[in-house]
Scaffold this active site. Sequence first.
Site, PDB file in Angstrom:
ATOM      1  N   CYS A   2       0.376  -0.874  -0.096  1.00 29.29           N
ATOM      2  CA  CYS A   2       0.233  -0.619   0.249  1.00 29.29           C
ATOM      3  C   CYS A   2       0.911   1.574  -0.219  1.00 29.29           C
ATOM      4  CB  CYS A   2      -0.566  -0.145   1.375  1.00 29.29           C
ATOM      5  SG  CYS A   2      -1.463   1.691   1.612  1.00 29.29           S
ATOM      6  N   GLU A 107      -3.415   0.966  -6.438  1.00 27.38           N
ATOM      7  CA  GLU A 107      -1.892   0.121  -6.749  1.00 27.38           C
ATOM      8  C   GLU A 107      -1.870   0.143  -8.521  1.00 27.38           C
ATOM      9  OE1 GLU A 107      -0.737  -1.568  -4.337  1.00 27.38           O
ATOM     10  OE2 GLU A 107      -1.593  -1.958  -2.694  1.00 27.38           O
TER      11      GLU A 107
END
Length: 232
Positions: A2, A107
């Site tokens: 993340c 992402e």
Amino acid sequence: MCGRFTLRSSMSDVAEAFGVGVGVTLDWTLPLQFNIAPTQTVAAVRVAEGGRELCQLRWGLVPHWADDPKIGNRMINARAESAATKPAYRDAFKSRRCLVVADGFYEWQKTGRRKQPFYIRLKDDGSFGFAAVWERWSKNGQRIESCSIITTDANELVAAIHDRMPVIVPREAYELWLSPDTQERELLQSLLRPYRASDMVAFPVSERVNSPACNDPECIRPRSVAAPTLFD
């Protein structure tokens, strides 16, 4: 992993959603954040004397034994598989767990030499809590409270983009994750699993999110190209 996420909700809405300080005027706030990057300030929920509190932490955990706080710059994520045993996170995992508040994350999918960013959120576009650990560091009069977000294997949706994703704690498990009285490693580890793909959506967005300087609604605007997988 993340590496970027968003928090577009007001602090008063967050406080209500996480059962923090209901009826109490918050003494701080954060602007709407469309592109939160490592080392920046994040909103987190943790247990303090008297119940849950909403606090500000620096993203990038600085272990209490560190000589230089810059070590936190590369400790933004802790892996679910090793967070309970790795020296940098072990103590925090045992007694200083928190929820980093978000309402979406990014992402990047490799497409040849390019990396296409995707924005991933819940279908209801509500806020949620990333499983995280936090730590206090102090030296020579300087004091830092910081955190790392825990990551796990990607679910079916995110796997088409990246092989890892942040752990999103289900609302019904907030109490278990936050409670310092919870000491059973196996029980805590059971919470560190991929979130339900059927409750999430993902779509490609502009590469402008690659720059932390970009922080506006354009960061989450869908591009016209098709996403690899959308659960309806």
